[in-house]
Design a protein around this motif. Sequence first.
Motif, PDB file in Angstrom:
ATOM      1  N   SER A 157     -30.344 -54.286  19.704  1.00 57.00           N
ATOM      2  CA  SER A 157     -30.814 -55.518  20.323  1.00 57.00           C
ATOM      3  C   SER A 157     -30.137 -56.687  19.625  1.00 57.00           C
ATOM      4  CB  SER A 157     -32.339 -55.654  20.197  1.00 57.00           C
ATOM      5  OG  SER A 157     -32.703 -55.828  18.835  1.00 57.00           O
ATOM      6  N   ALA A 158     -30.288 -57.875  20.182  1.00 58.60           N
ATOM      7  CA  ALA A 158     -29.728 -59.054  19.534  1.00 58.60           C
ATOM      8  C   ALA A 158     -30.400 -59.298  18.186  1.00 58.60           C
ATOM      9  CB  ALA A 158     -29.882 -60.271  20.437  1.00 58.60           C
ATOM     10  N   ALA A 159     -31.728 -59.068  18.126  1.00 65.57           N
ATOM     11  CA  ALA A 159     -32.442 -59.245  16.860  1.00 65.57           C
ATOM     12  C   ALA A 159     -31.940 -58.244  15.813  1.00 65.57           C
ATOM     13  CB  ALA A 159     -33.941 -59.078  17.083  1.00 65.57           C
ATOM     14  N   HIS A 160     -31.709 -57.000  16.235  1.00 59.21           N
ATOM     15  CA  HIS A 160     -31.185 -55.996  15.322  1.00 59.21           C
ATOM     16  C   HIS A 160     -29.783 -56.376  14.861  1.00 59.21           C
ATOM     17  CE1 HIS A 160     -29.798 -51.588  14.591  1.00 59.21           C
ATOM     18  NE2 HIS A 160     -30.255 -52.127  13.477  1.00 59.21           N
ATOM     19  N   TYR A 161     -28.983 -56.938  15.748  1.00 60.67           N
ATOM     20  CA  TYR A 161     -27.640 -57.368  15.370  1.00 60.67           C
ATOM     21  C   TYR A 161     -27.706 -58.421  14.262  1.00 60.67           C
ATOM     22  CZ  TYR A 161     -22.707 -58.485  15.816  1.00 60.67           C
ATOM     23  OH  TYR A 161     -21.376 -58.664  15.545  1.00 60.67           O
TER      24      TYR A 161
END
Length: 290
Positions: free
Chosen positions: A264-268
């Motif tokens: 996800s973008a948050a994980h990135y």
Amino acid sequence: MRVGIVTPVVAQPPGAAAWEREAGIEEIGEIAETADRLGYHHLTCSEHVAVPEEAVERRGGVYWDPLATFGYVAARTSRIRLATQVLVLGYHHPLAIAKRYGTLDRISGGRLTLGLGVGSLEEEFDLLGAPFAGRGARADDALAALRASLSRRAPEYRGPHYAYSGMVVEPHAVQERVPLWIGGRTRRSLRRALTADGWVPFGLPLRTLAEMIADCDPPPGFDVVLQPSRPLDPAGDPDAAVTAFARLREAGATIAGVRLASSSAAHYREQLAALRELADPCGLTFEEER
């Protein structure tokens, strides 16, 4: 060795993370802000106007326009460099690049790095009415024209394919010397890069790259921008990240351009922070975190 990111979402080659298909400009902006805050060197955005349907499986079909994308990103960041990787020289008149990307350099406060290439997609050349045959010689002339014209209000140049004088380009780049990186995978592309400021090769084994770089004996200050062969997972497998950067350094890299495994973008963004924490064991240089 400095490290930048091959920006997710803006180009989606085969194998891109599933979350990127649904992501948009807000996710790009949040990732750019995080990379900027953590002191990463650069973000990338590549150029394709249109990709033939039969080439999508091999090349991917999603390519955000770099000028529009970087204009937005410039407003959300303050120090990270904005690197086209790459613009195809044959698609543009040199003064069109000088004006459009010189304006980007102005609005970003001098953070432009122009990655440039010769191009290989003949159907796209045909679509744009650009000559495919002889594109290498045209690219060499365009590169010389850009070096003579960037950062100048009234540029002058005369070459075999491009010639102009008595024209005003305003605004123009604010950097006294905009860094020019040359993309490619041939010895000719490396020779071309040696007339510029850096080389951004792709699709070659590190052993081959190391031999090519050693043979040409790059001058001081010349950048070699290399990528690990696969996305890194600094949070989940830090040892593999350390090994990957050691291999890049042995091959001659001065800058690493990385893809990060993410769900996800948050994980990135978490992965950006995790890699920042590995700066010392990976031998990476970041600007001071803000």
